[in-house]
Motif scaffolding. Structure first.
Motif, PDB file in Angstrom:
ATOM      1  N   GLU A  65      11.128   2.782  -6.845  1.00  0.00           N
ATOM      2  CA  GLU A  65      11.938   2.430  -7.986  1.00  0.00           C
ATOM      3  C   GLU A  65      12.369   1.920  -6.685  1.00  0.00           C
ATOM      4  O   GLU A  65      13.318   0.753  -6.717  1.00  0.00           O
ATOM      5  CB  GLU A  65      13.500   3.406  -7.971  1.00  0.00           C
ATOM      6  CG  GLU A  65      13.313   4.376  -9.132  1.00  0.00           C
ATOM      7  CD  GLU A  65      13.722   5.524  -9.655  1.00  0.00           C
ATOM      8  OE1 GLU A  65      14.784   5.487  -8.212  1.00  0.00           O
ATOM      9  OE2 GLU A  65      13.258   6.541 -10.332  1.00  0.00           O
ATOM     10  N   GLU A  66      12.767   1.768  -5.395  1.00  0.00           N
ATOM     11  CA  GLU A  66      13.125   0.486  -3.826  1.00  0.00           C
ATOM     12  C   GLU A  66      12.196   0.056  -4.160  1.00  0.00           C
ATOM     13  O   GLU A  66      12.270  -1.678  -4.197  1.00  0.00           O
ATOM     14  CB  GLU A  66      14.126   1.527  -3.299  1.00  0.00           C
ATOM     15  CG  GLU A  66      14.761   2.125  -2.980  1.00  0.00           C
ATOM     16  CD  GLU A  66      16.092   1.428  -3.078  1.00  0.00           C
ATOM     17  OE1 GLU A  66      16.693   0.622  -2.451  1.00  0.00           O
ATOM     18  OE2 GLU A  66      16.912   2.475  -4.279  1.00  0.00           O
ATOM     19  N   GLY A  67      11.098  -0.914  -4.964  1.00  0.00           N
ATOM     20  CA  GLY A  67      10.094  -1.118  -4.901  1.00  0.00           C
ATOM     21  C   GLY A  67       9.061  -1.859  -3.210  1.00  0.00           C
ATOM     22  O   GLY A  67       8.999  -2.315  -2.027  1.00  0.00           O
ATOM     23  N   CYS A  68       9.888   0.202  -2.705  1.00  0.00           N
ATOM     24  CA  CYS A  68       8.528   0.027  -1.365  1.00  0.00           C
ATOM     25  C   CYS A  68       7.758   0.985  -1.438  1.00  0.00           C
ATOM     26  O   CYS A  68       7.026   0.546  -2.044  1.00  0.00           O
ATOM     27  CB  CYS A  68       9.978   1.422  -0.526  1.00  0.00           C
ATOM     28  SG  CYS A  68      11.136   1.036  -0.097  1.00  0.00           S
ATOM     29  N   LYS A  69       6.735   0.274  -0.337  1.00  0.00           N
ATOM     30  CA  LYS A  69       5.521  -0.225  -0.291  1.00  0.00           C
ATOM     31  C   LYS A  69       5.415   1.656   0.102  1.00  0.00           C
ATOM     32  O   LYS A  69       5.324   1.296   1.673  1.00  0.00           O
ATOM     33  CB  LYS A  69       4.449  -0.842   0.161  1.00  0.00           C
ATOM     34  CG  LYS A  69       2.793  -0.765   0.529  1.00  0.00           C
ATOM     35  CD  LYS A  69       2.074  -1.402   0.677  1.00  0.00           C
ATOM     36  CE  LYS A  69       1.027  -1.868   1.075  1.00  0.00           C
ATOM     37  NZ  LYS A  69      -0.252  -2.164   2.003  1.00  0.00           N
ATOM     38  N   ILE A  70       4.414   2.515  -0.084  1.00  0.00           N
ATOM     39  CA  ILE A  70       4.501   3.837   0.406  1.00  0.00           C
ATOM     40  C   ILE A  70       3.093   4.314   1.095  1.00  0.00           C
ATOM     41  O   ILE A  70       1.934   3.607  -0.153  1.00  0.00           O
ATOM     42  CB  ILE A  70       4.648   5.111  -0.649  1.00  0.00           C
ATOM     43  CG1 ILE A  70       5.991   4.516  -1.413  1.00  0.00           C
ATOM     44  CG2 ILE A  70       4.218   6.362   0.136  1.00  0.00           C
ATOM     45  CD1 ILE A  70       5.859   5.452  -2.845  1.00  0.00           C
ATOM     46  N   GLU A  71       2.727   3.992   1.924  1.00  0.00           N
ATOM     47  CA  GLU A  71       1.848   4.571   2.925  1.00  0.00           C
ATOM     48  C   GLU A  71       1.296   5.575   2.435  1.00  0.00           C
ATOM     49  O   GLU A  71       0.073   6.007   2.222  1.00  0.00           O
ATOM     50  CB  GLU A  71       1.440   4.178   4.431  1.00  0.00           C
ATOM     51  CG  GLU A  71      -0.302   4.057   4.502  1.00  0.00           C
ATOM     52  CD  GLU A  71      -0.635   3.139   5.875  1.00  0.00           C
ATOM     53  OE1 GLU A  71      -0.955   4.002   6.679  1.00  0.00           O
ATOM     54  OE2 GLU A  71      -0.128   2.139   6.286  1.00  0.00           O
ATOM     55  N   SER A  72       2.351   6.613   3.148  1.00  0.00           N
ATOM     56  CA  SER A  72       2.016   7.966   3.383  1.00  0.00           C
ATOM     57  C   SER A  72       3.274   8.896   3.387  1.00  0.00           C
ATOM     58  O   SER A  72       4.058   8.544   4.118  1.00  0.00           O
ATOM     59  CB  SER A  72       0.572   8.562   4.160  1.00  0.00           C
ATOM     60  OG  SER A  72       1.361   8.218   5.644  1.00  0.00           O
ATOM     61  N   ILE A  73       3.236   9.686   2.669  1.00  0.00           N
ATOM     62  CA  ILE A  73       3.933  10.866   3.298  1.00  0.00           C
ATOM     63  C   ILE A  73       3.991  12.083   3.575  1.00  0.00           C
ATOM     64  O   ILE A  73       3.426  13.011   2.666  1.00  0.00           O
ATOM     65  CB  ILE A  73       5.593  10.896   1.240  1.00  0.00           C
ATOM     66  CG1 ILE A  73       6.120   9.303   1.678  1.00  0.00           C
ATOM     67  CG2 ILE A  73       7.000  12.224   1.747  1.00  0.00           C
ATOM     68  CD1 ILE A  73       6.995   9.406   0.063  1.00  0.00           C
ATOM     69  N   GLN A  74       4.129  13.214   4.575  1.00  0.00           N
ATOM     70  CA  GLN A  74       3.816  14.317   4.705  1.00  0.00           C
ATOM     71  C   GLN A  74       4.505  15.157   5.105  1.00  0.00           C
ATOM     72  O   GLN A  74       5.673  14.476   5.779  1.00  0.00           O
ATOM     73  CB  GLN A  74       2.618  14.423   6.582  1.00  0.00           C
ATOM     74  CG  GLN A  74       3.220  16.036   6.459  1.00  0.00           C
ATOM     75  CD  GLN A  74       1.411  15.123   7.521  1.00  0.00           C
ATOM     76  OE1 GLN A  74       0.677  14.993   8.561  1.00  0.00           O
ATOM     77  NE2 GLN A  74       1.738  16.510   8.914  1.00  0.00           N
TER      78      GLN A  74
END
Length: 136
Positions: free
Chosen positions: A68-77
């Motif tokens: 929703e914030e327009g971030c590019k997500i590479e990974s969440i662990q």
């Protein structure tokens, strides 16, 4: 949406054994017992399954807020540690490491706190929920 799982238990609490299966069959007759819950043993236990559910749910909720914030997500662990004391779950602690482009650490921490409170499993748990998050 409704999902289900089935547990079958045979015997008394200390020497008996059980099997857990999920609707998706990802878990199919997976063994659990007193030993896998309170000692060492091969198999799973209810607290481990709650931890997996909380970690997975939280990660998805955080990704939604980041998106929703327009971030590019590479990974969440996310690692979740469930604390069982004297027959009650007294806490769930989430340790998060995320690779995200386009976000400050302050905003990231804000969204982690928001996800901590708003993921469906967090809402289900009647216990203290804490987190430690690192943006890498």
């Amino acid at each position: 949406m409704k999902r289900n799982a089935t547990a079958v238990w045979n015997g008394d609490v200390k020497t008996g054994t059980g099997k857990i299966s999920t609707q998706s069959t990802t878990l199919n007759n997976v063994q659990y017992s007193f030993k896998t819950r309170f000692e060492d043993g091969v198999g799973t236990n209810p607290e481990e399954l709650v931890a997996a559910a909380h970690a997975g749910c939280f990660s998805m909720q955080l990704s939604a807020f980041l998106g929703e914030e327009g971030c590019k997500i590479e990974s969440i662990q996310t690692k979740c540690e469930i604390n069982l004391v004297e027959g009650s779950i007294i806490g769930s602690h989430l340790t998060v490491e995320a690779k995200i482009e386009g976000i400050s650490d302050d905003k990231f921490q804000e969204l982690v706190a928001k996800a901590e409170k708003n993921c469906p499993i967090s809402k289900l748990l009647d216990t203290a929920i804490t987190s430690t998050a690192t943006l890498i």
